[in-house]
Design a protein around this motif. Sequence first.
Motif, PDB file in Angstrom:
ATOM      1  N   ASN A 263     -13.368  42.136  26.760  1.00  0.00           N
ATOM      2  CA  ASN A 263     -14.149  43.366  26.593  1.00  0.00           C
ATOM      3  C   ASN A 263     -15.605  43.061  26.239  1.00  0.00           C
ATOM      4  O   ASN A 263     -16.533  43.716  26.743  1.00  0.00           O
ATOM      5  CB  ASN A 263     -13.521  44.249  25.510  1.00  0.00           C
ATOM      6  CG  ASN A 263     -12.240  44.910  25.969  1.00  0.00           C
ATOM      7  OD1 ASN A 263     -12.047  45.175  27.155  1.00  0.00           O
ATOM      8  ND2 ASN A 263     -11.345  45.189  25.032  1.00  0.00           N
ATOM      9  N   ARG A 266     -17.377  41.928  29.422  1.00  0.00           N
ATOM     10  CA  ARG A 266     -17.685  43.047  30.302  1.00  0.00           C
ATOM     11  C   ARG A 266     -18.835  43.888  29.751  1.00  0.00           C
ATOM     12  O   ARG A 266     -19.672  44.379  30.516  1.00  0.00           O
ATOM     13  CB  ARG A 266     -16.437  43.912  30.488  1.00  0.00           C
ATOM     14  CG  ARG A 266     -15.345  43.242  31.313  1.00  0.00           C
ATOM     15  CD  ARG A 266     -14.087  44.086  31.353  1.00  0.00           C
ATOM     16  NE  ARG A 266     -13.057  43.475  32.198  1.00  0.00           N
ATOM     17  CZ  ARG A 266     -11.830  43.951  32.331  1.00  0.00           C
ATOM     18  NH1 ARG A 266     -11.471  45.056  31.654  1.00  0.00           N
ATOM     19  NH2 ARG A 266     -10.950  43.348  33.111  1.00  0.00           N
ATOM     20  N   LEU A 270     -22.333  44.549  31.584  1.00  0.00           N
ATOM     21  CA  LEU A 270     -22.815  45.919  31.783  1.00  0.00           C
ATOM     22  C   LEU A 270     -24.264  46.045  31.331  1.00  0.00           C
ATOM     23  O   LEU A 270     -25.071  46.694  32.002  1.00  0.00           O
ATOM     24  CB  LEU A 270     -21.913  46.882  31.004  1.00  0.00           C
ATOM     25  CG  LEU A 270     -22.217  48.380  31.074  1.00  0.00           C
ATOM     26  CD1 LEU A 270     -20.914  49.173  31.021  1.00  0.00           C
ATOM     27  CD2 LEU A 270     -23.097  48.824  29.899  1.00  0.00           C
ATOM     28  N   ASN A 329     -13.804  52.128  29.419  1.00  0.00           N
ATOM     29  CA  ASN A 329     -13.598  51.144  30.474  1.00  0.00           C
ATOM     30  C   ASN A 329     -14.943  50.744  31.070  1.00  0.00           C
ATOM     31  O   ASN A 329     -15.839  51.573  31.229  1.00  0.00           O
ATOM     32  CB  ASN A 329     -12.682  51.716  31.549  1.00  0.00           C
ATOM     33  CG  ASN A 329     -12.247  50.648  32.545  1.00  0.00           C
ATOM     34  OD1 ASN A 329     -12.969  50.327  33.478  1.00  0.00           O
ATOM     35  ND2 ASN A 329     -11.052  50.106  32.336  1.00  0.00           N
ATOM     36  N   ALA A 330     -15.088  49.470  31.409  1.00  0.00           N
ATOM     37  CA  ALA A 330     -16.366  48.983  31.931  1.00  0.00           C
ATOM     38  C   ALA A 330     -16.738  49.660  33.240  1.00  0.00           C
ATOM     39  O   ALA A 330     -17.912  49.965  33.483  1.00  0.00           O
ATOM     40  CB  ALA A 330     -16.308  47.466  32.113  1.00  0.00           C
ATOM     41  N   SER A 331     -15.780  49.916  34.117  1.00  0.00           N
ATOM     42  CA  SER A 331     -16.065  50.571  35.392  1.00  0.00           C
ATOM     43  C   SER A 331     -16.525  52.006  35.205  1.00  0.00           C
ATOM     44  O   SER A 331     -17.232  52.559  36.050  1.00  0.00           O
ATOM     45  CB  SER A 331     -14.829  50.539  36.291  1.00  0.00           C
ATOM     46  OG  SER A 331     -13.732  51.199  35.667  1.00  0.00           O
ATOM     47  N   VAL A 332     -16.146  52.621  34.097  1.00  0.00           N
ATOM     48  CA  VAL A 332     -16.576  53.990  33.809  1.00  0.00           C
ATOM     49  C   VAL A 332     -17.927  54.003  33.100  1.00  0.00           C
ATOM     50  O   VAL A 332     -18.780  54.852  33.364  1.00  0.00           O
ATOM     51  CB  VAL A 332     -15.512  54.713  32.951  1.00  0.00           C
ATOM     52  CG1 VAL A 332     -15.984  56.105  32.546  1.00  0.00           C
ATOM     53  CG2 VAL A 332     -14.195  54.808  33.711  1.00  0.00           C
ATOM     54  N   VAL A 334     -20.443  51.942  33.304  1.00  0.00           N
ATOM     55  CA  VAL A 334     -21.589  51.318  33.956  1.00  0.00           C
ATOM     56  C   VAL A 334     -22.493  52.318  34.668  1.00  0.00           C
ATOM     57  O   VAL A 334     -23.676  52.059  34.865  1.00  0.00           O
ATOM     58  CB  VAL A 334     -21.103  50.237  34.951  1.00  0.00           C
ATOM     59  CG1 VAL A 334     -20.441  50.874  36.163  1.00  0.00           C
ATOM     60  CG2 VAL A 334     -22.251  49.315  35.359  1.00  0.00           C
ATOM     61  N   TRP A 335     -21.988  53.508  35.048  1.00  0.00           N
ATOM     62  CA  TRP A 335     -22.784  54.374  35.910  1.00  0.00           C
ATOM     63  C   TRP A 335     -23.253  55.702  35.311  1.00  0.00           C
ATOM     64  O   TRP A 335     -24.294  56.223  35.746  1.00  0.00           O
ATOM     65  CB  TRP A 335     -22.001  54.683  37.193  1.00  0.00           C
ATOM     66  CG  TRP A 335     -20.647  55.307  36.977  1.00  0.00           C
ATOM     67  CD1 TRP A 335     -19.459  54.665  36.856  1.00  0.00           C
ATOM     68  CD2 TRP A 335     -20.358  56.700  36.849  1.00  0.00           C
ATOM     69  NE1 TRP A 335     -18.439  55.551  36.655  1.00  0.00           N
ATOM     70  CE2 TRP A 335     -18.958  56.819  36.657  1.00  0.00           C
ATOM     71  CE3 TRP A 335     -21.131  57.859  36.896  1.00  0.00           C
ATOM     72  CZ2 TRP A 335     -18.331  58.050  36.493  1.00  0.00           C
ATOM     73  CZ3 TRP A 335     -20.499  59.086  36.732  1.00  0.00           C
ATOM     74  CH2 TRP A 335     -19.122  59.178  36.544  1.00  0.00           C
TER      75      TRP A 335
END
Length: 371
Positions: A263, A266, A270, A329-332, A334-335
């Motif tokens: 974590n 990541r 990020l 979550n890293a994918s959530v 990041v954007w």
Amino acid sequence: MIFHQSLRRELSFTTGGVFLVLVTIMITTLVIRILGFAANGAVNPEDALVLIALATLGYMAVLLTVSLFVAVLIVLVRWYKDSEMIVWFASGLSVANLIRPILQFAAPLIIIIALLALFVWPWANRESTLISQRFQQRSDVSMVAAGQFRESAKAGRVFFIEALDIDKSEVKNIFAAETKNGRLSIAVASTGFIQNVGNGDKSIVLNHGRRYEGMPTQPDFRILEFSEYTTNIYNKEVLDPPPRDREKMISELIGDQNPSVINANRAELLWRIGLPLMALGLVLIAIPLAYVNPRLGSYTAMFYAVLIYLIYSNLLNLTQNFVAQGKVNASVGVWPIHVLAFCIAYLLIRNRINPSLKWWRRQLPAFLTSK
């Protein structure tokens, strides 16, 4: 085109000037902080300049991001204040025509910011940590110097040697103080020599001196005379500390699948990816934010600029902490922040394209507002 050349020239000069000012402030702050560490014995004074240079390199991506944002804002604010934007608007240009030349100027700098964040930042942090750790793990051998009191790395002993002959390994007028098991032991001698021990360590042999043990006010205080007294100089093995997440290269962040650090890796990734995206978002926001009424002051735009940067950078750091703690979550994570910044920039630019219309009509396409 004259418009593009004039804009590019002013942006170049202003970005360079702002960057030099920020670097000067950064170096001044680092000098004060690192010299304080050196005075406290945390780092070697001889490494101070290297540590300052490494820290400056590490923060270069952040400094470039701020410089680019402030430069775009300063140039456009001046154009509004000096009515140059009125001339350009009268020539058929609009706020939308600023986007392309500004992005053409900013694109190489954003690429440099990305490279600095991805590669230079971890390298500089790693080198700084290694220099500091190796100094803290220094052996007592490195502390032997003529005419200087030297304290061991663990503050357990103090050496003083008035004269040192390296070729003959001879020393003169030696003072050695050591605290062991709560008792103070001081040995003094006029002559001595350095000898090698079989395991690679070294020791100082004192000839014809005195040794004082304990405190003078205590009954167990002793004064001993010796013909030869040996004190060991410990030569510790220097171990490189394991890298932290901020010191890992991209391949290490991606390849390390250890559940205890995944974590944190990541989250660090990020932040590094988010820095160039933040630079792009700030540049786009600066275009409409720079509008000022020539009859009024220009400080409002600067106030909003500082506020926007602080909010943006703090949100990025907050998201990094949430990802590191496993809450997001890293994918959530990041954007959302960057998409929000781009949407704000789009809405502000739409508002400045045709300020004569009501704010809600400015958001509509041109063919709908013409009816």
